[in-house]
Design a protein around this motif. Sequence first.
Motif, mmCIF file in Angstrom:
data_model
loop_
_atom_site.group_PDB
_atom_site.id
_atom_site.type_symbol
_atom_site.label_atom_id
_atom_site.label_comp_id
_atom_site.label_asym_id
_atom_site.label_seq_id
_atom_site.Cartn_x
_atom_site.Cartn_y
_atom_site.Cartn_z
ATOM 1 N N MET A 28 -35.967 -21.024 12.009
ATOM 2 C CA MET A 28 -35.544 -21.488 10.690
ATOM 3 C C MET A 28 -35.822 -22.969 10.484
ATOM 4 O O MET A 28 -36.128 -23.396 9.371
ATOM 5 C CB MET A 28 -34.062 -21.182 10.464
ATOM 6 C CG MET A 28 -33.788 -19.704 10.262
ATOM 7 S SD MET A 28 -34.647 -19.003 8.818
ATOM 8 C CE MET A 28 -36.127 -18.327 9.546
ATOM 9 N N HIS B 121 -31.732 -22.338 5.594
ATOM 10 C CA HIS B 121 -31.335 -20.961 5.896
ATOM 11 C C HIS B 121 -30.228 -21.006 6.942
ATOM 12 O O HIS B 121 -30.368 -21.678 7.959
ATOM 13 C CB HIS B 121 -32.518 -20.175 6.467
ATOM 14 C CG HIS B 121 -33.572 -19.858 5.472
ATOM 15 N ND1 HIS B 121 -34.477 -20.793 5.021
ATOM 16 C CD2 HIS B 121 -33.863 -18.701 4.829
ATOM 17 C CE1 HIS B 121 -35.291 -20.226 4.146
ATOM 18 N NE2 HIS B 121 -34.940 -18.953 4.018
ATOM 19 N N ALA C 259 -27.384 -13.771 6.242
ATOM 20 C CA ALA C 259 -28.151 -14.986 5.961
ATOM 21 C C ALA C 259 -27.737 -15.549 4.608
ATOM 22 O O ALA C 259 -27.531 -14.802 3.651
ATOM 23 C CB ALA C 259 -29.643 -14.680 5.959
ATOM 24 N N VAL D 274 -28.940 -18.781 1.898
ATOM 25 C CA VAL D 274 -29.983 -19.759 1.599
ATOM 26 C C VAL D 274 -29.409 -20.746 0.590
ATOM 27 O O VAL D 274 -28.839 -20.349 -0.433
ATOM 28 C CB VAL D 274 -31.258 -19.093 1.044
ATOM 29 C CG1 VAL D 274 -32.320 -20.144 0.740
ATOM 30 C CG2 VAL D 274 -31.795 -18.048 2.019
#
Length: 143
Positions: free
Chosen positions: A23, A79, A100, A102
């Motif tokens: 990431m 992320h 996850a 964002v």
Amino acid sequence: MTANKTVTTDLYLRVQQFYARQMHAQDSGRHDDYADTFTEDGVFAFGPGLEPAVGRETIRALLTDNSVVGGDDPVQVRHWFNQLVLEPRDDGAFDSRFYALVVNTRPGGTPEFVTSAFVHDVLLIDDDGILMRSRTLSPDHLA
């Protein structure tokens, strides 16, 4: 790659480190490094009804073509992965499932929540390293 069939603390930490490096690469626009975390024939499925990217070079090109990093928009993308569950598969690979988030932030702006998703990866793990056979995103807003 062949895999150890036991999820030890050391293995779990290796996978966490793999994701952190992956990431960091994606969020800083290092698409070559990110794409290199997939197997040569890796699959990246972005969500229901969307055509998956198949093959490391296709994934690399897709990320480069759709990147906001390095463009005119000074956005910083982050992320965040959490709630990781790692389980051995009968084929020697590992299922990795996690949540996850964002977040986008522009200079002087307030962090903007972009999306949340459930992610399912299939990882190949051996003494030489970790590679992703596949990544399937299931964005929560499309569930």
